[in-house]
Motif scaffolding. Structure first.
Motif, mmCIF file in Angstrom:
data_model
loop_
_atom_site.group_PDB
_atom_site.id
_atom_site.type_symbol
_atom_site.label_atom_id
_atom_site.label_comp_id
_atom_site.label_asym_id
_atom_site.label_seq_id
_atom_site.Cartn_x
_atom_site.Cartn_y
_atom_site.Cartn_z
ATOM 1 N N SER A 54 -12.498 -20.123 -5.914
ATOM 2 C CA SER A 54 -11.226 -19.676 -6.494
ATOM 3 C C SER A 54 -10.113 -19.624 -5.451
ATOM 4 O O SER A 54 -9.268 -18.732 -5.459
ATOM 5 N N THR A 55 -10.122 -20.576 -4.552
ATOM 6 C CA THR A 55 -9.104 -20.672 -3.511
ATOM 7 C C THR A 55 -7.844 -21.295 -4.095
ATOM 8 O O THR A 55 -7.920 -22.214 -4.924
ATOM 9 N N LEU A 56 -6.677 -20.813 -3.669
ATOM 10 C CA LEU A 56 -5.425 -21.439 -4.084
ATOM 11 C C LEU A 56 -5.266 -22.750 -3.316
ATOM 12 O O LEU A 56 -5.345 -22.763 -2.086
ATOM 13 N N TRP A 57 -5.049 -23.826 -4.044
ATOM 14 C CA TRP A 57 -4.923 -25.127 -3.405
ATOM 15 C C TRP A 57 -4.019 -26.006 -4.261
ATOM 16 O O TRP A 57 -3.772 -25.734 -5.423
ATOM 17 N N ASP A 58 -3.551 -27.073 -3.662
ATOM 18 C CA ASP A 58 -2.779 -28.073 -4.377
ATOM 19 C C ASP A 58 -3.037 -29.400 -3.691
ATOM 20 O O ASP A 58 -3.703 -29.453 -2.657
ATOM 21 N N VAL A 59 -2.506 -30.455 -4.245
ATOM 22 C CA VAL A 59 -2.669 -31.783 -3.674
ATOM 23 C C VAL A 59 -1.286 -32.344 -3.389
ATOM 24 O O VAL A 59 -0.355 -32.161 -4.173
ATOM 25 N N ALA A 60 -1.158 -32.991 -2.229
ATOM 26 C CA ALA A 60 0.099 -33.635 -1.863
ATOM 27 C C ALA A 60 -0.209 -35.002 -1.277
ATOM 28 O O ALA A 60 -1.324 -35.257 -0.806
ATOM 29 N N GLU A 61 0.778 -35.869 -1.300
ATOM 30 C CA GLU A 61 0.636 -37.193 -0.696
ATOM 31 C C GLU A 61 1.361 -37.220 0.630
ATOM 32 O O GLU A 61 2.389 -36.559 0.794
ATOM 33 N N TRP B 205 4.716 -31.225 0.170
ATOM 34 C CA TRP B 205 4.341 -30.118 -0.706
ATOM 35 C C TRP B 205 5.405 -29.028 -0.666
ATOM 36 O O TRP B 205 5.824 -28.513 -1.701
ATOM 37 N N GLN B 206 5.869 -28.672 0.543
ATOM 38 C CA GLN B 206 6.875 -27.615 0.686
ATOM 39 C C GLN B 206 8.186 -28.011 0.013
ATOM 40 O O GLN B 206 8.831 -27.184 -0.638
#
Length: 174
Positions: free
Chosen positions: A102-109, A120-121
C-alpha cells in the motif's frame, strides 16, 4: 505503433463503452484517458461504474513493448500533497511489492530518474494550478450569486408590494 503507457484504460462494468463515449480506444477496447489523450469533451464516463487498468498493465499490451522510459516514483503524502521520495526504473516485481505494501507510487516517463522525477513534479504542479484556478472560479461564482441575492433583497425591500414583503419574511427561500 506508439503506445501511451501513462493512460488509464476505462471499461464500462458491462464490458463495453457507455453510449456517447468519444474517447480514443486502446488495444484492449477500453477508452484511453489521461495525459496526452484527446477526450473531445467526452462526459460519458461520469457516474457509471467502471473497471480500469493502467496502460502498462493492459492485457493487450504487446510483449515487446519498450518500458525503458518508465520510472516508478515512490511518494509520501504531506500537508502540501504528494512529495517524491525515490525514483526506480520500472520493474513489475517492485511494482507488485509497492502495491502489496500500500505504498504511494506513480509512474512517470523520462530518460533518467531525475528527468522522470521532474516530469512527475511538473504534472503534479500543473494539477495543483488547475485545482487552484477551478477553486478561484467557484469562489468568484459564489460571490457573484451572493451579490445578486443582495441586490434582489434590496429591490424587494424598496418595493411596496405585499408579495415582496412576504418574500422578505423568508429570506432563505430567495
Amino acid at each position: 505503433m506508439q503506445i501511451n503507457l501513462l493512460t488509464l484504460h476505462v471499461h464500462a462494468s458491462t464490458g463495453g463503452q457507455p453510449k456517447g463515449c468519444t474517447c480514443q480506444r486502446a488495444l484492449c477496447g477500453g477508452a484511453e484517458q489521461g495525459p496526452g489523450t484527446q477526450t473531445a469533451g467526452c462526459t460519458a464516463h461520469g457516474a457509471i461504474t467502471t473497471q480500469s487498468h493502467r496502460a502498462f498493465d493492459c492485457p493487450a499490451l504487446p510483449a515487446d513493448t519498450d518500458l525503458s522510459r518508465l520510472w516508478l516514483v515512490v511518494t509520501k503524502w504531506t500537508a502540501d500533497g504528494p512529495v517524491p521520495l525515490r525514483t526506480h526504473q520500472f520493474d513489475r516485481a517492485l511494482l507488485a511489492d509497492l502495491r502489496g505494501n500500500s505504498t504511494l507510487w506513480d509512474v512517470a516517463e523520462g530518460e533518467s530518474a531525475e528527468d522522470a522525477a521532474r516530469t512527475w513534479q511538473a504534472h503534479v504542479d500543473a494539477m495543483r494550478a488547475d485545482a487552484a484556478r477551478r477553486q478561484a472560479a467557484e469562489i468568484a461564482a459564489a460571490q457573484e450569486r451572493a451579490r445578486h441575492r443582495q441586490l434582489a433583497v434590496a429591490a424587494l425591500r424598496d418595493s411596496g408590494d405585499r408579495a415582496a414583503r412576504r418574500a422578505l419574511t423568508h429570506p432563505a427561500a430567495l
